[in-house]
Design a protein around this motif. Structure first.
Motif, PDB file in Angstrom:
ATOM      1  N   ALA A  54      43.382  31.180  40.678  1.00  0.00           N
ATOM      2  CA  ALA A  54      43.166  31.829  42.044  1.00  0.00           C
ATOM      3  C   ALA A  54      41.553  31.953  41.410  1.00  0.00           C
ATOM      4  N   LYS A  55      40.890  32.147  42.692  1.00  0.00           N
ATOM      5  CA  LYS A  55      39.448  32.421  42.653  1.00  0.00           C
ATOM      6  C   LYS A  55      39.403  35.088  42.401  1.00  0.00           C
ATOM      7  N   LYS A  56      39.176  34.671  41.515  1.00  0.00           N
ATOM      8  CA  LYS A  56      38.465  36.363  41.564  1.00  0.00           C
ATOM      9  C   LYS A  56      36.782  37.271  41.373  1.00  0.00           C
ATOM     10  N   HIS A  57      37.383  37.586  42.199  1.00  0.00           N
ATOM     11  CA  HIS A  57      35.696  38.262  42.730  1.00  0.00           C
ATOM     12  C   HIS A  57      35.417  39.748  42.238  1.00  0.00           C
ATOM     13  N   VAL A  58      35.266  40.564  40.957  1.00  0.00           N
ATOM     14  CA  VAL A  58      34.739  42.060  40.827  1.00  0.00           C
ATOM     15  C   VAL A  58      34.167  42.385  41.526  1.00  0.00           C
ATOM     16  N   ILE A  59      34.868  43.838  41.873  1.00  0.00           N
ATOM     17  CA  ILE A  59      33.711  45.106  42.302  1.00  0.00           C
ATOM     18  C   ILE A  59      34.156  46.060  42.804  1.00  0.00           C
TER      19      ILE A  59
END
Length: 303
Positions: A54-59
């Protein structure tokens, strides 16, 4: 892209901020149920156990030490920003990515008006609610009790209306600071929850001076002294027995007196207005860049 945050058997204030805040900050339809891409939002949820592909986007998330640190340079992670400098250092990220906790963006949306209550309020960590007798202690001390499992909008209104928030819950402090309510940090009863406080505090240039952990029950005292969770059936049965109830009442009376003293005399914390304005603007800019970059990728993929 799937909104991703911690949700246990019971709701918890900081985590549940995700459930309404992002809908107000992101374009319509930006978030969906596609688990191939994860939008990792508010919380200490930079873990090593997400699906590998999975692509994991840290916000604006943080590392809390609850798992080993993930390899965020393996090609599956995109970091818009992180909660603080300790997270950036632990993950080997550039210091410029350490802005502050994403919950600061509550300042950018419409919120409920301050409640009509006045005076101090207290919010325990949600684990302490299960172990302790905090509602009774607050009633004894004459302090408004904020249950971190309650409706987040109601809690926000009460935080805004309080003269000061005494809080063991880190997101109680983060939200209070963002909304300009002075707060008094309480060292979390369980040691596992302490690292993340310093991470956030450094992001808003605060020198934390927390008051010592308090226990509202024998079970809480046990977890504080041993570092154990105290969540098992045996622990609960032992420390909630009728034989020990007089001791529990003594603990409650002592803690109610201490809580009253803390609310009246401990040093309140509040970051500088210029600092909170700056990190809010930087967080909004980082979010805008992330949205624009993702939409750009979507457009390329559609051609």
């Amino acid at each position: 892209m799937k909104l991703t945050f911690y949700r246990g058997p019971e709701p918890n204030f900081g985590d549940e901020l995700n459930a309404f805040m992002w809908d107000k900050l992101l374009p319509s339809g930006f978030l969906d149920g596609d688990s191939d891409e994860l939008f990792i939002g508010i919380g200490s949820i930079i873990w090593d156990c997400y699906p590998v592909q999975a692509k994991k986007h840290v916000i604006g998330s943080g590392y809390g030490g609850y798992t080993s640190a993930p390899d965020v340079k393996d090609g599956t992670w995109q970091v818009a920003w992180v909660r603080g400098p300790l997270t950036a250092e632990k993950l080997g990220l550039d210091a410029s990515l350490a802005i502050t906790d994403a919950a600061v963006l509550l300042r950018a949306i419409d919120l409920p008006a301050p409640s009509l209550q006045s005076g101090p309020a207290f919010m325990p960590h949600f684990d302490s609610v299960a172990r302790g007798n905090w509602q009774q202690v607050c009633e004894m001390a004459g302090i408004t009790y904020l249950d971190p499992r309650a409706d987040p909008m109601d809690l926000i209104a009460k935080i805004r209306g309080a003269s000061v928030l005494v809080t063991e819950a880190m997101h109680g402090a983060i939200v209070a600071d963002a909304l300009r309510t002075p707060f008094i940090p309480v060292t979390p009863t369980h040691p596992s929850h302490r690292y993340k406080w310093e991470d956030w505090a450094r992001s808003v240039e605060l020198d934390l001076k927390p008051v010592d952990a308090m226990s509202s029950s024998l079970l809480e005292s046990y977890t504080s002294m041993t570092g154990l969770e105290g969540k098992g059936a045996r622990s609960r049965a032992l420390f909630k027995s009728r034989m020990l109830s007089p001791i529990d009442k003594f603990v409650m009376n002592r803690t109610a007196a201490k809580l009253g003293q803390i609310a009246a005399h401990a040093e309140p914390h509040l970051s500088d207005d210029a600092v909170i304005t700056r990190v809010t603007e930087r967080s909004q800019e980082a979010l805008d860049r992330f949205v624009q970059s993702h939409r750009g990728m979507d457009h390329q993929n559609s051609q």
